[in-house]
Design a protein around this motif. Structure first.
Motif, PDB file in Angstrom:
ATOM      1  N   HIS A   1       0.832  -1.206   0.000  1.00 17.87           N
ATOM      2  CA  HIS A   1       0.000   0.000   0.000  1.00 17.87           C
ATOM      3  C   HIS A   1       0.873   1.265   0.000  1.00 17.87           C
ATOM      4  O   HIS A   1       0.567   2.236  -0.706  1.00 17.87           O
ATOM      5  CB  HIS A   1      -0.928   0.002   1.211  1.00 17.87           C
ATOM      6  CG  HIS A   1      -1.680  -1.270   1.391  1.00 17.87           C
ATOM      7  ND1 HIS A   1      -2.176  -2.002   0.332  1.00 17.87           N
ATOM      8  CD2 HIS A   1      -2.037  -1.956   2.523  1.00 17.87           C
ATOM      9  CE1 HIS A   1      -2.804  -3.068   0.787  1.00 17.87           C
ATOM     10  NE2 HIS A   1      -2.725  -3.073   2.115  1.00 17.87           N
ATOM     11  N   ILE A   2       1.938   1.258   0.767  1.00 14.73           N
ATOM     12  CA  ILE A   2       2.816   2.435   0.811  1.00 14.73           C
ATOM     13  C   ILE A   2       3.585   2.571  -0.495  1.00 14.73           C
ATOM     14  O   ILE A   2       3.822   3.695  -0.980  1.00 14.73           O
ATOM     15  CB  ILE A   2       3.775   2.328   2.017  1.00 14.73           C
ATOM     16  CG1 ILE A   2       2.973   2.408   3.320  1.00 14.73           C
ATOM     17  CG2 ILE A   2       4.826   3.441   1.980  1.00 14.73           C
ATOM     18  CD1 ILE A   2       3.817   2.272   4.568  1.00 14.73           C
ATOM     19  N   GLN A   3       3.961   1.462  -1.112  1.00 11.47           N
ATOM     20  CA  GLN A   3       4.634   1.537  -2.405  1.00 11.47           C
ATOM     21  C   GLN A   3       3.701   2.115  -3.468  1.00 11.47           C
ATOM     22  O   GLN A   3       4.120   2.943  -4.301  1.00 11.47           O
ATOM     23  CB  GLN A   3       5.132   0.152  -2.811  1.00 11.47           C
ATOM     24  CG  GLN A   3       6.297  -0.355  -1.962  1.00 11.47           C
ATOM     25  CD  GLN A   3       6.766  -1.734  -2.375  1.00 11.47           C
ATOM     26  OE1 GLN A   3       6.231  -2.329  -3.319  1.00 11.47           O
ATOM     27  NE2 GLN A   3       7.756  -2.248  -1.673  1.00 11.47           N
ATOM     28  N   ASP A   4       2.429   1.691  -3.451  1.00 12.83           N
ATOM     29  CA  ASP A   4       1.453   2.263  -4.390  1.00 12.83           C
ATOM     30  C   ASP A   4       1.256   3.754  -4.129  1.00 12.83           C
ATOM     31  O   ASP A   4       1.157   4.559  -5.072  1.00 12.83           O
ATOM     32  CB  ASP A   4       0.118   1.537  -4.265  1.00 12.83           C
ATOM     33  CG  ASP A   4       0.198   0.103  -4.765  1.00 12.83           C
ATOM     34  OD1 ASP A   4       1.136  -0.204  -5.527  1.00 12.83           O
ATOM     35  OD2 ASP A   4      -0.664  -0.716  -4.361  1.00 12.83           O
ATOM     36  N   PHE A   5       1.198   4.131  -2.846  1.00 12.30           N
ATOM     37  CA  PHE A   5       1.047   5.549  -2.499  1.00 12.30           C
ATOM     38  C   PHE A   5       2.246   6.363  -2.989  1.00 12.30           C
ATOM     39  O   PHE A   5       2.082   7.489  -3.490  1.00 12.30           O
ATOM     40  CB  PHE A   5       0.899   5.690  -0.986  1.00 12.30           C
ATOM     41  CG  PHE A   5       1.016   7.094  -0.482  1.00 12.30           C
ATOM     42  CD1 PHE A   5       0.014   8.026  -0.734  1.00 12.30           C
ATOM     43  CD2 PHE A   5       2.142   7.507   0.220  1.00 12.30           C
ATOM     44  CE1 PHE A   5       0.128   9.339  -0.272  1.00 12.30           C
ATOM     45  CE2 PHE A   5       2.262   8.796   0.689  1.00 12.30           C
ATOM     46  CZ  PHE A   5       1.254   9.712   0.437  1.00 12.30           C
ATOM     47  N   THR A   6       3.442   5.812  -2.867  1.00 14.82           N
ATOM     48  CA  THR A   6       4.643   6.510  -3.350  1.00 14.82           C
ATOM     49  C   THR A   6       4.564   6.737  -4.853  1.00 14.82           C
ATOM     50  O   THR A   6       4.858   7.841  -5.350  1.00 14.82           O
ATOM     51  CB  THR A   6       5.896   5.685  -3.000  1.00 14.82           C
ATOM     52  OG1 THR A   6       5.973   5.496  -1.589  1.00 14.82           O
ATOM     53  CG2 THR A   6       7.158   6.385  -3.484  1.00 14.82           C
ATOM     54  N   ASN A   7       4.143   5.725  -5.595  1.00 21.89           N
ATOM     55  CA  ASN A   7       4.045   5.848  -7.050  1.00 21.89           C
ATOM     56  C   ASN A   7       2.964   6.848  -7.445  1.00 21.89           C
ATOM     57  O   ASN A   7       3.151   7.686  -8.350  1.00 21.89           O
ATOM     58  CB  ASN A   7       3.744   4.476  -7.652  1.00 21.89           C
ATOM     59  CG  ASN A   7       4.035   4.422  -9.139  1.00 21.89           C
ATOM     60  OD1 ASN A   7       4.734   5.272  -9.677  1.00 21.89           O
ATOM     61  ND2 ASN A   7       3.479   3.423  -9.811  1.00 21.89           N
ATOM     62  N   GLU A   8       1.813   6.791  -6.744  1.00 20.68           N
ATOM     63  CA  GLU A   8       0.728   7.732  -7.045  1.00 20.68           C
ATOM     64  C   GLU A   8       1.141   9.175  -6.748  1.00 20.68           C
ATOM     65  O   GLU A   8       0.788  10.102  -7.496  1.00 20.68           O
ATOM     66  CB  GLU A   8      -0.512   7.358  -6.238  1.00 20.68           C
ATOM     67  CG  GLU A   8      -1.126   6.018  -6.632  1.00 20.68           C
ATOM     68  CD  GLU A   8      -2.183   5.563  -5.642  1.00 20.68           C
ATOM     69  OE1 GLU A   8      -2.442   6.337  -4.676  1.00 20.68           O
ATOM     70  OE2 GLU A   8      -2.737   4.466  -5.813  1.00 20.68           O
ATOM     71  N   THR A   9       1.849   9.371  -5.655  1.00 22.57           N
ATOM     72  CA  THR A   9       2.293  10.716  -5.290  1.00 22.57           C
ATOM     73  C   THR A   9       3.257  11.276  -6.333  1.00 22.57           C
ATOM     74  O   THR A   9       3.161  12.457  -6.719  1.00 22.57           O
ATOM     75  CB  THR A   9       2.987  10.687  -3.915  1.00 22.57           C
ATOM     76  OG1 THR A   9       2.062  10.190  -2.945  1.00 22.57           O
ATOM     77  CG2 THR A   9       3.453  12.070  -3.510  1.00 22.57           C
ATOM     78  N   TRP A  10       4.169  10.434  -6.788  1.00 22.43           N
ATOM     79  CA  TRP A  10       5.120  10.891  -7.811  1.00 22.43           C
ATOM     80  C   TRP A  10       4.411  11.214  -9.121  1.00 22.43           C
ATOM     81  O   TRP A  10       4.764  12.171  -9.814  1.00 22.43           O
ATOM     82  CB  TRP A  10       6.189   9.815  -8.022  1.00 22.43           C
ATOM     83  CG  TRP A  10       7.326  10.270  -8.868  1.00 22.43           C
ATOM     84  CD1 TRP A  10       7.517  10.054 -10.209  1.00 22.43           C
ATOM     85  CD2 TRP A  10       8.435  11.068  -8.455  1.00 22.43           C
ATOM     86  NE1 TRP A  10       8.660  10.637 -10.651  1.00 22.43           N
ATOM     87  CE2 TRP A  10       9.258  11.276  -9.585  1.00 22.43           C
ATOM     88  CE3 TRP A  10       8.815  11.623  -7.235  1.00 22.43           C
ATOM     89  CZ2 TRP A  10      10.434  12.011  -9.537  1.00 22.43           C
ATOM     90  CZ3 TRP A  10       9.986  12.353  -7.186  1.00 22.43           C
ATOM     91  CH2 TRP A  10      10.782  12.541  -8.312  1.00 22.43           C
ATOM     92  N   TRP A  11       3.410  10.400  -9.466  1.00 20.22           N
ATOM     93  CA  TRP A  11       2.624  10.637 -10.684  1.00 20.22           C
ATOM     94  C   TRP A  11       1.898  11.981 -10.588  1.00 20.22           C
ATOM     95  O   TRP A  11       1.865  12.757 -11.553  1.00 20.22           O
ATOM     96  CB  TRP A  11       1.632   9.492 -10.867  1.00 20.22           C
ATOM     97  CG  TRP A  11       0.811   9.606 -12.141  1.00 20.22           C
ATOM     98  CD1 TRP A  11      -0.140  10.518 -12.428  1.00 20.22           C
ATOM     99  CD2 TRP A  11       0.906   8.757 -13.293  1.00 20.22           C
ATOM    100  NE1 TRP A  11      -0.660  10.317 -13.668  1.00 20.22           N
ATOM    101  CE2 TRP A  11      -0.036   9.233 -14.231  1.00 20.22           C
ATOM    102  CE3 TRP A  11       1.676   7.646 -13.613  1.00 20.22           C
ATOM    103  CZ2 TRP A  11      -0.222   8.619 -15.486  1.00 20.22           C
ATOM    104  CZ3 TRP A  11       1.488   7.041 -14.850  1.00 20.22           C
ATOM    105  CH2 TRP A  11       0.557   7.529 -15.774  1.00 20.22           C
ATOM    106  N   ALA A  12       1.313  12.264  -9.423  1.00 24.00           N
ATOM    107  CA  ALA A  12       0.598  13.525  -9.249  1.00 24.00           C
ATOM    108  C   ALA A  12       1.538  14.724  -9.329  1.00 24.00           C
ATOM    109  O   ALA A  12       1.131  15.818  -9.760  1.00 24.00           O
ATOM    110  CB  ALA A  12      -0.137  13.531  -7.914  1.00 24.00           C
ATOM    111  N   ARG A  13       2.780  14.564  -8.927  1.00 21.31           N
ATOM    112  CA  ARG A  13       3.726  15.674  -8.942  1.00 21.31           C
ATOM    113  C   ARG A  13       4.333  15.906 -10.323  1.00 21.31           C
ATOM    114  O   ARG A  13       4.522  17.059 -10.733  1.00 21.31           O
ATOM    115  CB  ARG A  13       4.862  15.402  -7.947  1.00 21.31           C
ATOM    116  CG  ARG A  13       4.454  15.424  -6.490  1.00 21.31           C
ATOM    117  CD  ARG A  13       5.646  15.108  -5.606  1.00 21.31           C
ATOM    118  NE  ARG A  13       5.292  15.051  -4.187  1.00 21.31           N
ATOM    119  CZ  ARG A  13       6.155  14.731  -3.227  1.00 21.31           C
ATOM    120  NH1 ARG A  13       7.420  14.445  -3.532  1.00 21.31           N
ATOM    121  NH2 ARG A  13       5.749  14.702  -1.973  1.00 21.31           N
ATOM    122  N   THR A  14       4.661  14.825 -11.022  1.00 18.66           N
ATOM    123  CA  THR A  14       5.438  14.955 -12.266  1.00 18.66           C
ATOM    124  C   THR A  14       4.662  14.572 -13.509  1.00 18.66           C
ATOM    125  O   THR A  14       5.114  14.866 -14.621  1.00 18.66           O
ATOM    126  CB  THR A  14       6.693  14.077 -12.173  1.00 18.66           C
ATOM    127  OG1 THR A  14       6.313  12.697 -12.086  1.00 18.66           O
ATOM    128  CG2 THR A  14       7.521  14.450 -10.948  1.00 18.66           C
TER     129      THR A  14
END
Length: 569
Positions: free
Chosen positions: A123-136
């Motif tokens: 879940h935290i790995q998915d959150f990390t990927n989603e956060t990066w997608w939202a930023r970049t």
């Protein structure tokens, strides 16, 4: 006609030789007796001196009724307590409450935060990927996702290293109890970061939170056994200090339970799971301020005899503490004119050579024995044995429960069997089961029943680890070092423990070097570690001094107290 002298300062109006709160030294003909209501001691040698008090006022918080104590003191040195008629039930439980209050916000936090991070991994790995997608606007590559996750995991032992180095100065400056209370600042800050990380869209908040809970764990892992070991009577010191291992194992199990999918292991609940470390922190903040500070710290470090006496009376309940207070005064005299040592000074002083060697060798053995790798292997071995994927999480709880069970059993039997027996027995059993586990891992693909043998070895290995190394190693710094060197010793052992957590590796033959470590730990315990069961800290120091200087005279000795000239006959 002059007024009679106060009974707090003279025995039957004739004894002028009162020395406040000082036990007798060698060579004095008189005996010291604790006077009621004052915490002072009579050291008179006059044969006619006799003090009789049938009714005494009780000091606040000592747990004795106003008219419940009859004390008889005479100058042959006899001091008898004829009876306690009433005593508060609460004070008989103060030591137990102290253990629980220190443990729930201490080593419990270490085990809890060590285990809860496993459940929300994906879940935290998915959150990390989603956060990066939202930023970049583009996804984060898989290898960078794993890198961020590795940082989140590894920042916990890194924070523990910082906390271990911070624990010594805190324990000296603030005291043992206040250090544990102040330590909860890191927990509260980390819980806030965890709780709002998803809403803020910041995986950096998770990384910082893990660093802070690591600092908290590093402090508590050092200060809690120091606090409990100094607060317990020598007859129970090992059992009380072993409760640190019990609470650490309990924290591991609770983290595994709370992380179940049915509770906080849901994909949407991981921020609450990480922030749940706030609960034990708040429990400690609510309970620990009501309990006493370490009596040894109050007397030896602070020089506060009255506070030490009050703490002893609260911790011991309706019992005579004059003998224990005299023992503390002896230890205080042995540490006189000596400042608190720094960690690097421990390695340069010959008188501490065996203590430091025991701390380093057995501390390294505990961390390199392979227990952490067993936990890492457990999921894969359970799957190989045919346990369904959805049931593996329940089998993992069984591993933590094994360590909790043996930690509790060791806590009960340590004062009967001693430290050396538990350490040697634990390492010998770990060597046996680790050897079988290595063979089972190598043959599990060719022999059908080998996965079941490997699964059995996991439980047997964890049970063996919990018997001795898990708990006994943590109390060595308390018992092998005196009051001036104890905080520095815990800094050394804590730094060693958290550094060792970085050393990981996986292969079929990984247990070959671990087996060598277990053998070395058992051999060193058998030949070089002295038994400390039932001995005072001063007796332990004298025995270690004889071992470090086999051809020289004994080390710390009791010196006569200074006589106040104005009262000298």
């Amino acid at each position: 006609m002059s007024a009679p002298p106060s009974p707090q300062r003279a025995c039957a109006g004739t004894c002028p030789a009162m020395v406040a709160a000082v036990p007798l030294g060698q060579g004095r003909s008189s005996q010291a007796a604790l006077l009621p209501n004052t915490g002072e001691m009579c050291t008179c040698s006059m044969p006619s001196c006799d003090l009789e008090r049938s009714e005494v006022q009780n000091l606040p918080g000592l747990g004795v009724s106003d008219k419940g104590l009859r004390t008889s003191v005479n100058c042959t040195g006899a001091a008898t307590l004829e009876g306690f008629t009433t005593a508060s039930n609460i004070q008989g439980k103060v030591l137990l409450l102290t253990i629980c209050a220190a443990g729930i916000g201490g080593t419990f936090q270490f085990g809890y935060n060590l285990s809860i991070i496993n459940a929300p991994t994906l879940h935290i790995q998915d959150f990390t990927n989603e956060t990066w997608w939202a930023r970049t606007g583009r996804p984060l590559p898989d290898h960078l996702v794993l890198l961020v996750w590795s940082l989140i995991v590894s920042l916990y032992p890194l924070g523990g290293l910082f906390g271990a180095l911070l624990a010594g100065p805190l324990a000296i400056k603030l005291g043992r109890k206040k250090s544990l209370l102040v330590n909860n600042v890191f927990v509260v800050a980390a819980a806030i970061l965890f709780g709002f990380s998803r809403r803020a869209g910041s995986f950096e908040m998770i990384m910082l939170g893990r660093l802070l809970v690591g600092v908290s764990a590093g402090v508590s892992m050092n200060v809690q056994p120091m606090y409990l070991g100094e607060s317990a009577p020598k007859e129970l010191r090992g059992a009380v200090a072993m409760t640190s291992a019990v609470f650490a194992a309990l924290g591991v199990v609770m983290g595994q339970v709370v992380g179940l999918r049915e509770l906080l292991g849901d994909p949407q609940a991981w921020p609450l799971l990480l922030a749940s470390c706030l609960v034990p922190g708040l429990l400690q903040l609510a309970s620990l301020p009501l309990l006493p500070e370490s009596p040894r710290y109050l007397l030896i470090d602070c020089g506060d005899t009255e506070a030490c006496l009050a703490a002893l009376q609260r911790l011991r309940g309706p019992a005579d503490v004059a003998g224990e207070l005299a023992e503390l005064e002896q230890e205080r005299a042995a540490c006189r004119d000596r400042r608190a040592r720094r960690p690097w000074e421990l390695f340069r002083e010959r008188a501490l050579r065996r203590q430091v060697a025991s701390l380093v060798v057995l501390g390294s053995a505990m961390e390199l024995c392979g227990n952490d790798t067993v936990y890492a292997y457990a999921s894969g071995v359970f799957r190989e044995a045919g346990i369904p994927e959805e049931k593996v999480q329940y089998a993992i709880i069984g591993t933590g429960s094994c360590e909790l069970l043996t930690a509790f059993v060791s806590c009960v039997v340590i004062e009967r069997l001693g430290r050396r027996v538990l350490l040697m027995g634990g390492y010998c059993l770990m060597t046996c089961w680790g050897s079988v586990f290595t063979v089972a891992l190598y043959l599990q693909s060719s022999i059908p029943w080998m996965p079941y043998l490997a699964m059995s070895c996991i439980f047997a290995f964890i049970l063996s680890f919990g018997i001795g190394p898990a708990g006994v190693t943590g109390i060595l710094a308390t018992e092998l070092f005196d009051q001036t060197a104890r905080p520095a010793a815990y800094m050394v052992s804590g730094a060693l423990m958290w550094t060792m957590l970085f050393l990981e590796g996986l292969s079929h033959f990984i247990y070959v070097p671990f087996l060598g470590v277990c053998v070395c730990g058992a051999i060193y315990t058998g030949f070089f570690l002295p038994e400390t069961k039932g001995k005072t800290f001063l007796e332990i120091s004298e025995e270690l001094h004889r071992l470090n200087f086999p051809r020289k005279s004994p080390g710390p000795t009791w010196r006569d107290p200074e006589v106040i000239l104005s009262t000298e006959l």
